[in-house]
Design a protein around this motif. Sequence first.
Motif, short mmCIF file in Angstrom:
data_model
loop_
_atom_site.label_atom_id
_atom_site.label_comp_id
_atom_site.label_asym_id
_atom_site.label_seq_id
_atom_site.Cartn_x
_atom_site.Cartn_y
_atom_site.Cartn_z
N GLY A 1 10.26 6.09 -4.19
CA GLY A 1 9.31 7.14 -4.52
C GLY A 1 9.99 8.33 -5.17
O GLY A 1 9.51 8.88 -6.16
N GLU B 1 11.01 5.08 0.39
CA GLU B 1 11.08 6.52 0.21
C GLU B 1 11.98 6.85 -0.98
O GLU B 1 11.65 7.68 -1.82
CB GLU B 1 11.61 7.18 1.48
N ASP C 1 4.44 7.57 -13.00
CA ASP C 1 3.24 7.57 -12.18
C ASP C 1 2.77 6.13 -12.04
O ASP C 1 2.47 5.47 -13.03
CB ASP C 1 2.17 8.42 -12.89
N LEU D 1 6.38 4.83 3.39
CA LEU D 1 5.71 6.07 3.01
C LEU D 1 4.35 6.20 3.67
O LEU D 1 3.85 7.28 3.90
CB LEU D 1 5.52 6.13 1.49
N THR D 2 3.75 5.07 3.95
CA THR D 2 2.45 5.09 4.62
C THR D 2 2.30 3.80 5.39
O THR D 2 2.87 2.78 5.02
CB THR D 2 1.29 5.21 3.61
N PHE E 1 10.84 7.55 -8.74
CA PHE E 1 9.63 7.69 -9.58
C PHE E 1 9.38 9.16 -9.88
O PHE E 1 9.12 9.54 -11.01
CB PHE E 1 8.39 7.13 -8.85
N ASP F 1 0.80 -1.22 0.00
CA ASP F 1 0.00 0.00 0.00
C ASP F 1 0.83 1.26 0.00
O ASP F 1 0.36 2.32 0.38
CB ASP F 1 -0.96 0.00 1.18
N GLN F 2 2.08 1.15 -0.43
CA GLN F 2 2.97 2.30 -0.37
C GLN F 2 2.61 3.38 -1.38
O GLN F 2 2.82 4.55 -1.14
CB GLN F 2 4.42 1.85 -0.59
N PHE F 3 2.11 2.96 -2.53
CA PHE F 3 1.82 3.94 -3.59
C PHE F 3 0.37 3.78 -4.02
O PHE F 3 -0.19 2.70 -3.92
CB PHE F 3 2.75 3.69 -4.79
N PRO F 4 -0.20 4.88 -4.53
CA PRO F 4 -1.53 4.72 -5.12
C PRO F 4 -1.41 3.76 -6.31
O PRO F 4 -0.38 3.79 -6.99
CB PRO F 4 -1.88 6.14 -5.59
N MET G 1 0.09 4.79 -10.92
CA MET G 1 -1.29 4.54 -11.36
C MET G 1 -1.43 4.47 -12.88
O MET G 1 -2.41 3.92 -13.38
CB MET G 1 -2.20 5.64 -10.82
#
Lengths: 90, 475
Positions: free
Chosen positions: B363, B360, B372, B464-465, B366, B237-240, B374
Amino acid sequence: MNEQGMIKVEICCGTTCYLLGAQSLLALEKSMPAPWIGKVEIVAMPCLEVCTNDNYSHAPFVRINGEIVGDATVDLISKKVNDLLERHVQ
Amino acid sequence: MNNGVVRMRRELMIRLIRSFLAGTIEKDIDKIPYEIRPKGSDSVRCCIYKDRAIIKYRLMALLGASYESETDESKTLREYLDDALAEKKRPDKPITACGAGCSGCPDRKYFVTDNCRGCFARPCFYNCPVGAIRVENQHAVINQSKCISCGKCMTLCPFHAITKTAVPCEDACPVGAVKKNAEGIAEIDYDKCIFCGKCFSNCPFSAIMERSELLNILNELHKGKEVVAIIAPSAQDQFPGTVGQLFSAVAKIGFKDVLEVALGAEKTTEHEAEEFQEKMIAGERLVTSSCCTAYVEAAKKHAPELLPMVSSTPSPMLYAADIAREAHPNAQIVFIGPCIAKRYEVTLHPDKVDWVMTFEELGTVFAAMNIDVMAQAEWPIPRPAATTARNFARSCGVTDAILKELEAHPELAKRGFKADVKFINGLTPKTVKMLQLYGKGKLPGNFLEVMACCGGCTGGPCSLTQAFNPDKKGI
Ligand code: SF4
Ligand code: SF4
Ligand code: FES
């Protein structure tokens, strides 16, 4: 403005904005201030493509009724939206 | 978490990566501190000159160097860059305490604020165990030479009038490895440090820095070397976007293949369950998990009596590296995860994993490459790992997986044996004491799972989350 005449706030959730603070802006989407309900639409967006040049250090970005706003914070968005709402009333 | 420290760190990383990719890093790198704090701009510390100096130290750490080993202050970033890329070498320690950035937070001290109403009840006065409080002119006063910092007065005051100054790094460290030197500046005692990264996450001045190997990895990719990424289960779940999209995004950076570390977790489960069973049959008292490196270091350095009970099964990362190596014998292997201690684990197994990258850092790559997650197509994951293996990322996940595995081997149950599982979810000074008690056999249980980070790997210092959903679509 969206099709229903509501103020449209688009929060960029592209990678750059996500890393530099969009995560905390999304709180606005979850708990909208009461006076905004029915008048403001908040949506999460893929990259708004303003981060691709040297601009990225101003992420996170949002778009409010078509206007790009950099260095966005919950506070800044609230101010802009409240201004628009006031103008709306007059 | 969103705060000034995190923002600056990420912004700097993005800047550095962009300039590396543009091929202008040699000429840019010494200018970065000046670009971020140009003449006439606002400073965060006392002045822009200090801000620039700390930005330089940040960049040094991003290049893998440490504050402690700096001998020549005039050495340029360009020279550090050349050193970093000259040979295939990883930093020996994953963190560095940058004394120049440390604000020398004043020692923990309780004091009475203006909220004090000098009330009649005076619970502070009546309950201080050492009589350090007196009331003068309707206002409580703490005698600092008597105070033993127990904090009782603070909890008792009905007006919240008593407060304390904090030393965030010392307060965060579970093993007392951060101490201030004679000048009041934080230093890390690496003989005690377990590389959990809690000081790094908690210093509000970002004086504790992570020593990165990110540019080395990008350099290997840039040279066209074959590099394979293995991604920790906590990635989910780190990235959308979906995990499949995340894997595609990672491949887009230039990695030849992307594999789930959860495939290694399947093997860890199998072997650890077997080991648990054998040891219990042999009459041993306790087996503990071993996948968290910071915990294993804590056992080594702070609870030696527990060490023989730590499972000898290799971690999911090491098994996953074997799987990756089998498929790509000549590739360099990069572990991508939320963890600082894994950087240390890799120094112990340099033949298995070549480099470590954090979520991190991923990210920021990226962001610098405008990838992106998504917007990516789904990555065809040939065989998705079992959900139990993916759950290693969070507290209790390891135990769940092992208990499920044991159901398939009923030998123990037949002998009337019951697993009695215990958890330590997050290392703190208190839970480190518990480790010592477990070692001495003073606490019950025959299987103990320990995670240094609260919530498990998802709560890691470079995550990240903390959101985590193992059943997320697309995997
Ligand atoms: S938290 Fe520790 S390292 Fe950070 S400024 Fe304070 S004393 Fe220094
Ligand atoms: S043990 Fe953890 S908190 Fe303590 S110094 Fe080492 S990394 Fe920092
Ligand atoms: S990520 Fe927000 S504008 Fe590109």
